[in-house]
Write an enzyme that holds these catalytic residues in place. Structure first.
Site, short mmCIF file in Angstrom:
data_model
loop_
_atom_site.label_atom_id
_atom_site.label_comp_id
_atom_site.label_asym_id
_atom_site.label_seq_id
_atom_site.Cartn_x
_atom_site.Cartn_y
_atom_site.Cartn_z
N CYS A 2 112.74 37.29 13.46
CA CYS A 2 112.32 37.84 14.74
C CYS A 2 111.67 36.80 15.64
CB CYS A 2 111.32 38.95 14.54
SG CYS A 2 111.88 40.25 13.46
N ARG A 27 117.16 31.51 15.58
CA ARG A 27 116.48 32.02 14.39
C ARG A 27 117.29 33.13 13.70
NH1 ARG A 27 110.73 30.92 15.20
NH2 ARG A 27 110.10 32.74 14.03
N TRP A 78 115.22 40.80 13.75
CA TRP A 78 115.99 40.62 12.51
C TRP A 78 115.47 41.71 11.58
CZ3 TRP A 78 115.13 39.52 7.32
CH2 TRP A 78 116.26 39.08 6.59
N ASN A 103 106.77 40.39 14.43
CA ASN A 103 107.54 39.58 13.47
C ASN A 103 106.80 39.66 12.14
OD1 ASN A 103 108.83 37.55 12.02
ND2 ASN A 103 108.01 35.88 13.26
N GLY A 104 107.51 39.91 11.06
CA GLY A 104 106.84 39.98 9.75
C GLY A 104 106.95 41.36 9.15
N GLU A 483 124.88 23.17 -3.14
CA GLU A 483 124.81 23.17 -1.67
C GLU A 483 126.18 23.54 -1.06
OE1 GLU A 483 122.93 23.32 0.68
OE2 GLU A 483 123.76 22.30 2.42
N LYS A 487 126.70 26.70 1.37
CA LYS A 487 127.23 26.53 2.73
C LYS A 487 128.42 27.46 2.94
CE LYS A 487 124.96 24.80 4.36
NZ LYS A 487 123.67 24.19 4.38
N GLU A 490 127.42 31.32 2.94
CA GLU A 490 126.61 31.86 4.03
C GLU A 490 127.36 31.98 5.35
OE1 GLU A 490 123.01 29.73 5.07
OE2 GLU A 490 123.97 27.80 4.87
N HIS A 506 130.00 27.14 -20.96
CA HIS A 506 128.92 28.02 -21.42
C HIS A 506 128.96 29.37 -20.72
CE1 HIS A 506 127.18 24.81 -23.79
NE2 HIS A 506 127.38 24.01 -22.76
N LYS A 609 117.43 31.68 10.86
CA LYS A 609 117.20 30.24 10.75
C LYS A 609 115.81 29.95 10.17
CE LYS A 609 118.43 25.95 11.48
NZ LYS A 609 119.36 25.38 10.50
C1 AGP Z 1 120.79 26.60 4.68
O1 AGP Z 1 122.04 26.47 5.20
C2 AGP Z 1 120.08 27.84 4.87
N1 AGP Z 1 120.37 28.54 6.02
C3 AGP Z 1 118.76 28.04 4.19
O2 AGP Z 1 119.04 28.01 2.83
C4 AGP Z 1 117.59 27.09 4.50
O3 AGP Z 1 117.88 25.81 4.04
C5 AGP Z 1 116.32 27.65 3.85
O4 AGP Z 1 116.05 28.92 4.38
C6 AGP Z 1 115.13 26.75 4.03
O5 AGP Z 1 114.80 26.56 5.36
P1 AGP Z 1 113.76 25.47 5.80
O6 AGP Z 1 114.32 24.14 5.46
O7 AGP Z 1 113.62 25.67 7.29
O8 AGP Z 1 112.48 25.73 5.08
#
Ligand code: AGP
Length: 614
Positions: A2, A27, A78, A103-104, A483, A487, A490, A506, A609
């Site tokens: 938010c 965000r 959000w 927000n929160g 990673e 990527k 998401e 395993h 974000k």
């Molecule tokens: C990565 O592509 C993400 N959107 C997410 O995992 C991000 O890296 C994570 O939320 C941490 O964010 P920050 O680096 O702003 O703390």
């Protein structure tokens, strides 16, 4: 997550609020709205979807005195509590006279709603937020003024939050409060502005006040009264911030993510030059970091930043011979960790606002560890609270998927690794100089990596319709497999899992079925034959294999369906630098698959974000 913007004392308040909200779009959000007061009357306009929709709604209907109002609050939501619909969209209005943006999460909202003195109130939304205007109204009805009512409300709230409230009968005041979620007040001469981050308000002001946890304030056009958690009036520092960096544009790219991937050679020059002095000394103080002989280092982060931490563990242990523990921030904060053997914690965060990382850092402070933040956003909460900060300096990252932040975090972590190694004589001066020389070549190497773009598009088209994928890597490339999978999942919504290549037998091998894409990152590190065997095992079970590797490894694995060769890098060091080099194909693959599938690449569903709530 938010975003909040609020303004008092400025003509065209609503327009300024919308401009501020635009800057918070990165965000991630699902609905947006604003409320304003004109002639002692509250008005509001809200819509589900993106800000452009809200702006369209505003332009299509006649909103009374919208232009002339000098007090407005706005929000991008959000959803945490309650579905995404108009009713739950902020500002949450009570009785057409009190508006709140929040927000929160208010953790005790159910208990508050059940308070006997709120018995006569009807709650119209399914949000936790609604309890705020309702409580304010109940106190105002009992004779308190707006400030006292909002303050009494605040005292009942538990959780992590930031909010702003206005009341039509008190049209010259905005009440704001912060507990963990960020909130910044911008100081204009005859007006004041509030934002979730300084970036959202620097088009209007260049002086800001960062509220601290537990602070609340009553803001009028010409004055700001701030109180701390002990209810004492307090003077928070006024900080000069860089003037507006303007609206960040896509510069001809289709998406911010694409732009940010292609920006990496240039931004890495910034990262490197800000930390590497002319004499090749690294401008990082391991003393300020609290690193001590015979003590291990703790690194904590979330998401992509966490995977950078895992790479750092491999580097620091191998190059500097110092043991490193990595901790998911969301786990560390709650598990009563011990500080035995540690003197320092590094946290890594692009936004500097991830609540889990912030809390992990606070936990480490309680355990008397020195804290260092590797952070992109200067002035963010993590930056301000860390004992020491090192900046990645990549500029605003707008795409929700972290790209340039990852490679810059890795670069900073590599600099830390060789600085530590040089200080404790794990490497000699010649090796140190060699590493520094190679770091300086990284921007150029990344430019070369970007040239494999068209090969990746070709593969993306082949796998875009799959529902599942597996990513594999070993050693330095194990975190990259994690990673790469993150990527892809998401932004394309394809189910993707990353595994250490050696783990396949395993359990994960049970997932292999006809045509399942298995993507392996591979480098000639002496163990490549073992990984190639893992890939063979997948092929035998019908998998489609995609190898992203150096020339030598590709020559050994001719059986794969597709191979992407990374550009040449000094042979002796290619393994060490492989996580940075291979980050580019991992990002490009995710990007092109998502683009081919037509998803919202920059603001993927359900994601934010800055993750400022748990
Ligand atoms: C990565 O592509 C993400 N959107 C997410 O995992 C991000 O890296 C994570 O939320 C941490 O964010 P920050 O680096 O702003 O703390």
């Amino acid at each position: 997550m938010c975003g909040i913007v609020a303004i008092i004392g400025k003509e065209n308040a609503c327009e300024h609020v919308l401009n501020g909200l635009k800057k918070l779009e990165y965000r991630g959000y699902d609905s947006a709205g604003l409320a304003y007061i004109s002639d002692k009357k509250m008005f509001n306009v809200r819509s589900v979807g993106k800000l452009n929709k809200l702006i369209k709604v505003i332009s299509e209907s006649k909103y009374s005195k919208l232009e002339s109002s000098k007090i407005a609050i706005g929000h991008t939501r959000w959803a945490t509590h309650g579905k995404v619909n108009i009713k739950n969209t902020h500002p949450i209005i009570y009785d057409k006279k009190i508006a709140v943006v929040h927000n929160g999460i208010i953790e005790n909202y159910e208990k508050l709603k059940a308070k006997s003195f709120l018995k006569s109130y009807n709650f119209e939304t399914t949000t936790d937020t609604e309890v705020i205007p309702v409580l304010i109204d109940s106190f105002v009805s009992n004779g308190k003024n707006f400030f006292e009512s909002a303050k009494s409300t605040l005292k009942l709230m538990e959780g992590a939050y930031a909010f702003a409230a206005i009341h039509q009968d008190f049209p010259n005041e905005i009440f704001v409060a912060r507990n963990t979620s960020p909130l910044v007040i911008g100081v204009g001469q005859d007006f004041k502005v509030v934002g979730s981050d300084s970036h959202s308000i620097t088009q209007l002001v260049n002086q800001v006040i960062y509220l601290e946890d537990g602070d609340y304030a009553i803001i009028r056009d010409k004055e700001i009264e701030i109180y701390d958690k002990k209810d004492e009036i307090t003077n928070r520092k006024i900080v000069n911030v860089n003037t507006d960096i303007g609206v960040v544009t896509k510069d001809g790219y289709r998406h911010f993510m694409e732009k940010e991937i292609f920006e990496q050679p240039n931004v890495l020059i910034n990262t490197i030059s800000s930390l590497l002095q002319e004499n090749d000394k690294i401008d990082i103080s391991t003393q300020k970091m609290g690193i001590k002989k015979n003590k291990s280092i703790l690194i904590s982060a979330a998401g992509t930043s966490f995977y950078a931490a895992v790479v750092a563990k491999y580097w620091i242990e191998k190059i500097a011979n110092i043991s490193v523990s990595v901790e998911l921030a969301s786990e560390y904060r709650y598990r009563n960790p011990s500080n035995i053997g540690f003197s320092s914690m590094i946290v890594i965060s692009q936004s500097g606002e991830s609540i889990d990382t912030l809390m992990a850092m606070r936990q480490a402070k309680k355990l008397n560890l020195k804290t260092t933040a590797i952070v992109n956003v200067e002035g963010s909460t993590i930056d301000r609270e860390a004992d020491y900060s090192i900046y990645t300096r990549v500029g605003p990252e707008i795409g929700v998927a972290s790209t340039k932040s990852f490679t810059s975090q890795l670069t900073v972590l590599f600099l830390i690794s060789i600085k530590l190694a040089n200080e404790n004589n794990s490497i000699n001066n010649k090796d140190y100089k060699n590493f520094v020389r190679l770091i300086k070549t990284l921007p150029n190497s990344l430019s070369k990596c970007l040239k494999i773009n068209s090969d990746i598009i070709n593969i993306a088209q082949k796998i875009k319709n799959t529902s599942h994928t597996i990513f594999l890597g070993r050693g330095y490339l194990y975190p990259l497999a994690l990673e790469g999978a993150l990527k892809l999942k998401e932004i394309s919504y394809i189910h993707a899992e990353g595994f250490a290549a050696g783990e396949m037998k395993h359990g994960p091998i049970a997932l292999i079925e006809e045509n399942l894409p298995v993507i392996m990152f591979l480098i000639s590190d002496g163990l490549e034959d073992k990984s190639i065997s893992n890939l063979q095992e997948a092929v035998s079970r019908g998998a489609r294999t995609i190898l992203i590797a150096d020339k030598e490894s590709i020559a050994k694995a001719k059986f794969v369906n597709f191979a992407i060769e990374i550009p040449e890098f000094e042979k002796k060091f290619v393994t060490t630098f492989s996580p940075i080099l291979m980050a580019i194909p991992a990002q490009l693959l995710a990007y092109h698959v998502a683009r081919e599938r037509g998803t919202d690449v920059d603001q993927p569903r359900n994601l934010a974000k800055s993750v400022t709530v748990e």
